[in-house]
Design an enzyme around this catalytic site. Structure first.
Site, PDB file in Angstrom:
ATOM      1  N   SER A 459       0.826  -1.216   0.000  1.00 47.98           N
ATOM      2  CA  SER A 459       0.000   0.000   0.000  1.00 47.98           C
ATOM      3  C   SER A 459       0.859   1.264   0.000  1.00 47.98           C
ATOM      4  CB  SER A 459      -0.954  -0.044   1.190  1.00 47.98           C
ATOM      5  OG  SER A 459      -1.958   0.927   1.082  1.00 47.98           O
ATOM      6  N   ASP A 545      -9.537  -3.761  -6.190  1.00 47.54           N
ATOM      7  CA  ASP A 545      -9.066  -2.957  -5.061  1.00 47.54           C
ATOM      8  C   ASP A 545      -9.475  -1.503  -5.251  1.00 47.54           C
ATOM      9  OD1 ASP A 545      -7.750  -1.712  -3.009  1.00 47.54           O
ATOM     10  OD2 ASP A 545      -5.781  -2.567  -3.445  1.00 47.54           O
ATOM     11  N   HIS A 592      -7.761  -5.408  -0.261  1.00 47.84           N
ATOM     12  CA  HIS A 592      -6.537  -4.605  -0.346  1.00 47.84           C
ATOM     13  C   HIS A 592      -5.379  -5.253   0.402  1.00 47.84           C
ATOM     14  CE1 HIS A 592      -4.134  -0.985  -0.718  1.00 47.84           C
ATOM     15  NE2 HIS A 592      -3.998  -0.900   0.594  1.00 47.84           N
TER      16      HIS A 592
END
Length: 629
Positions: A459, A545, A592
């Site tokens: 991320s 996502d 995610h």
């Protein structure tokens, strides 16, 4: 200038969808995703090794339970069970069967593929009503972001059965045995609170609160003594809390303190008093204040405990008559501070371990780490601590002689709110500088070398890693990125994305502030790619996502491959060097954080290991042979 400090720690410690419209054709995506086949054999090998490693830890008991008046509730793979504390010799009773929920899906008219996906349920969390009349549980599927909440009526009145189902529930708490408060996840945001009333004549849903600010996330929570339910409305920089007294009959919310810029606070309850953790201390760090429940606003806040200079509070809980704080002292050690609420001046500290800007795990002696492969983990955003939880795949690396480093760079929360503030918006470059300093310091200590160094991030952690790859690609040989955030500039310019308005408090507003645009442009991984020799990079992205747009990952992969090709074409053949492998692994699903399905997770982790061993030119590890008796 960033300076890294290092803690050498034994390995026995805990290591610790909006679907985006693709700007590229399907054939282009297939081209970008090419290269995975070269790791297939190694991936199969590591999947077997990982399975064996997981089996070694599968017998470790999970003691996470929820206690009611007479029963203890716990989660298993096929649902929720309970045991009668008064009759311990009885077998556990199943109160929620996930198989029954899956069979319900089979009658919804879904096609085979959809039906297959909807059958993979896992229990996320459970909440028990005060007198054990109902149990609420959120369930999650691997290919869907939104959880589902089921409400189960518990025996002895009737056999356990599902009486109500709610979709997209994020947080939920019981105020009474018949009243459940909950929030709904809408496009990655929770802005509304609802009340579900259950009674013999049926059920009723009422809207209780709606947040109008687009950057605020709303959730509900219950105090430890179960008397106060809070509606917590938080942005990156401000808090607002409403309370509901569960001991009264009307259950109407009232405000603690109106939202104001840069005021963060969290509320607990003790004996009709509010115990509040607020950043009203010196340097806008956290301190503990108290206020009467009847007069909760800021004018009534009285300081109860202020930590010493350099000590930062990370978390607070109220246990019995004590306020327990998790904090870090000036030297970096993690401590527990216990504040007796009846005599707050008698606070005392409990030592609990050590965490400093760089934590290194290893099994070989330090002097034997010069030829050891090194895996460096980093995050550094949103004031969140770097995840150092134990997992078998990291244990496997340690057993194979790897060293694992965790760089607690600025932007994270390891050293307090000021540690995050230093690397927000125009200070984001500091996190990149910190990571660079950490790598240099580790290498200067004789641990590994750039040719044996790999970086791993997920991320937002991909931002400092991607920036460092652009600036100093020679400092590492391989990189693995999961759900990577790589187009900071493009994302912050697009208000139609679900998290842009909220995230501008972290990254800045390039559309409305020229200084912010200049700052982001200086480090954004996508917008600073240049023709040079990069490390090999494995990018794992998820097609559904919603948090990280797939278009950004596709753009990054294409531009990076073009830059590497340009660099190779510019060099004479006599000076040519092996081109790095840029591999894009696009997986289905909206999670995610990666797949929840065990087999899918193993395949993903095995691919990462295969990639690392191939790109670092490491010998394939072999399991130790069993001695013959």
């Amino acid at each position: 200038m960033a300076v890294a400090r290092l803690l050498l720690t034994p390995a026995r410690l805990r290591i610790t969808r909006l679907v985006q419209r693709r700007c590229l054709s399907d054939s282009s995506v297939d081209h970008l995703s090419s290269g995975l086949e070269r790791y297939k054999d190694l991936q199969m090998y590591f999947k077997k090794r990982l399975k064996a490693t997981y089996r070694r830890f599968s017998d470790i008991s999970d003691y996470s339970v929820v206690s009611g008046h007479h029963h203890v509730y716990f989660i298993e793979a096929d649902g929720v069970y309970r045991m009668d504390q008064r009759q311990s010799e009885l077998e556990p009773e199943q109160v929620l069967n996930l198989g029954h929920i899956s069979r319900r899906e089979e009658n919804t008219g879904l096609d085979n593929e959809e039906r297959k996906q909807t059958s993979q349920w896992t229990v996320q969390r459970i909440r028990l009503s005060p007198q054990e009349k109902h149990l609420a549980a959120t369930l999650k599927m691997d290919h869907r972001e939104e959880p589902r909440c089921v409400v189960v009526r518990l025996p002895p009145q009737d056999p356990p059965n599902i009486v109500f189902t709610l979709d997209k529930v994020f947080s939920f708490e019981w105020a009474t045995d018949e009243v459940l408060f909950y929030t709904i996840l809408e496009g990655l945001r929770c802005s509304r609170v609802f009340r579900l009333d259950l009674n013999s004549s049926g059920s009723r849903i009422t809207s209780m609160y709606e947040e109008t600010h687009s950057d605020v996330f709303v959730e509900v929570a219950l105090s430890r003594n179960r008397q106060i339910l809070s509606i917590n409305c938080n942005s990156r920089t401000a808090s607002e809390v409403l309370l509901i007294d569960a001991t009264t009959s009307h259950l109407e919310p009232f405000l603690v303190q109106p939202r104001q810029m840069d005021l963060l606070y969290h509320v607990e309850h003790w004996r009709r008093w509010l115990i509040i953790l607020a950043n009203t201390g010196p340097g806008q760090e956290y301190q503990v204040v108290q206020a009467p429940l009847s007069e909760p606003s800021m004018v009534s806040w009285v300081p109860m405990f202020t930590p010493n200079p350099g000590t930062v509070v990370k978390d607070m809980d109220v246990v019995g008559d004590h306020c327990v704080l998790v904090a870090r002292a000036p030297a970096g050690e993690l401590v527990l501070i216990v504040v007796p609420l009846t005599h707050p001046k008698e606070a005392y500290t409990v030592q609990d371990g050590t965490l400093v800007p760089v934590t290194l795990f290893h099994t070989l002696p330090v002097e034997g780490l010069s030829q050891a492969p090194l895996m460096v983990h980093v995050y550094g955003a949103y004031g969140r601590d770097l995840n150092m939880e134990f997992c078998p795949e990291k244990r496997l690396l340690l057993e194979q002689g790897w060293a694992l480093a965790y760089c607690h760079i600025r932007g994270g929360g390891e050293r307090g709110l000021s540690w995050q503030r230093q690397a927000r918006v125009e200070g984001k470059h500091r996190g990149v500088e910190d990571l660079q300093a950490c790598l240099r310091h580790i290498c200067s200590l004789g641990v590994s070398s750039p040719s044996l160094t790999a970086l791993a991030a997920c991320s937002a952690g991909a931002v400092p890693v991607g920036a460092l790859c652009n600036r100093h690609p020679h400092m590492m040989r391989a990189v693995t990125l999961q759900a990577p955030f790589l187009d900071v500039l493009g994302s912050m310019e697009d208000p139609s994305l679900p998290l842009t308005l909220e995230d501008r408090e972290e990254w800045g507003d390039p559309a409305g502030n020229p200084k912010h645009r200049l700052s982001i442009s200086s480090y954004c991984p996508l917008h600073n790619i240049t023709p040079q020799c990069y490390p090999s990079i494995l990018l794992t992205a998820y097609s559904g996502d919603a948090r990280v747009p797939l278009t950004g990952v596709l753009k990054y992969t294409e531009q990076l491959k073009n830059a590497i090709h340009t660099h190779s074409a510019m060099k004479p053949k006599s000076e040519s060097e092996p081109a790095p492998n840029i591999v894009l692994n696009i997986q289905p699903g909206a999670n995610h954080l990666g797949p929840e399905d065990f087999e899918l997770m193993l395949e993903e982790e095995a691919l990462k290991l295969a990639f690392l061993y191939a790109e670092l030119s490491l010998d394939i590890p072999r399991p130790p042979r069993k001695r013959k008796r």
